[in-house]
Design a protein around this motif. Structure first.
Motif, short mmCIF file in Angstrom:
data_model
loop_
_atom_site.label_atom_id
_atom_site.label_comp_id
_atom_site.label_asym_id
_atom_site.label_seq_id
_atom_site.Cartn_x
_atom_site.Cartn_y
_atom_site.Cartn_z
N ASP A 1 0.83 -1.43 -0.17
CA ASP A 1 0.03 -0.04 -0.13
C ASP A 1 0.97 1.32 -0.15
O ASP A 1 0.43 2.06 -0.73
N ALA B 1 2.78 1.70 -3.39
CA ALA B 1 2.13 2.27 -4.66
C ALA B 1 1.40 3.71 -4.74
O ALA B 1 0.49 3.83 -3.92
N ALA C 1 -1.88 2.69 -9.19
CA ALA C 1 -2.37 1.19 -9.25
C ALA C 1 -2.95 0.95 -10.50
O ALA C 1 -3.72 2.04 -11.13
N SER D 1 -5.70 -2.08 -6.33
CA SER D 1 -5.64 -1.62 -5.10
C SER D 1 -7.07 -1.74 -4.25
O SER D 1 -6.86 -2.05 -3.04
N VAL E 1 4.55 -4.77 -7.35
CA VAL E 1 4.80 -3.52 -7.09
C VAL E 1 5.88 -3.23 -8.29
O VAL E 1 7.01 -3.66 -8.00
N LYS F 1 3.99 1.31 -8.51
CA LYS F 1 2.87 1.27 -9.04
C LYS F 1 2.48 -0.26 -8.76
O LYS F 1 3.00 -1.21 -9.00
N LEU F 2 1.32 -0.39 -8.16
CA LEU F 2 0.86 -1.81 -7.93
C LEU F 2 -0.01 -2.31 -9.29
O LEU F 2 -0.83 -1.73 -9.82
#
Length: 172
Positions: free
Chosen positions: A121, A124, A127, A132, A148, A163-164
């Motif tokens: 969390d 990220a 997402a 997310s 990620v 970035k997720l």
């Protein structure tokens, strides 16, 4: 590798553990955990990521999860068992990842909640799609993983830089 190299961190929570009369660190997997760990390994293989390094908590349940999952991967990465992953805070997890060699492009971390969820969390900043929302709605169950991606050196890894790109959980 350049510091501009795209990198990926895969955060895998250990599979479902049992609650026998042993210390928390020595808790083994439950029957469901022994079933879910290889499934998670197959899903990790499906990502196509060839891990350069796996960091695994020294707790019995994480080691057992890794032992069952790694057999499903096409390539066995170098594995380091890391005591600091057990009961690590978010800050401790980021500090640990900052120590990773820039030779490592794709890193797998086998750890515990609430740390793995908090780390995914926190890293990220953005997402893909509903990843997310799904991760946060599910609470990051056992044997789940998040991927990620980020660009830069491991020393530059901090809140919001990634970035997720994927979240998977068994029984979802």
């Amino acid at each position: 590798m350049s510091v501009d190299t795209p990198r990926r961190i895969v955060l895998l929570r250990h599979a479902k553990a049992d609650w026998p009369q042993v210390s928390d660190h020595e808790r083994p997997l439950a029957e469901r955990g022994r079933t879910d760990a290889p499934v998670a390994g197959r899903k990790l293989a499906d990502t196509g990521i060839s891990f350069d390094l796996a960091l695994c908590s020294t707790a019995a349940r994480t080691r057992e999860t890794w032992k069952l999952a790694v057999h499903e991967l096409p390539h066995r990465p170098r594995t380091m068992y890391e005591e600091r992953l057990y009961e690590a805070s978010l800050g401790e997890l980021i500090a640990l990842l900052n120590e990773t060699s820039d030779e490592v492009r794709d890193l797998l971390v086998i750890g515990h909640n609430p740390g793995v969820h908090a780390l995914a969390d926190a890293l990220a900043g953005e997402a893909e799609g509903d990843t997310s929302a799904r991760m946060n709605r599910s609470g990051f169950p056992t044997a789940a993983f998040a991927i990620v991606s980020f660009t830069g050196s491991w020393k530059s890894l901090e809140h919001g830089v990634g970035k997720l790109v994927e979240f998977w959980a068994p029984h979802e």
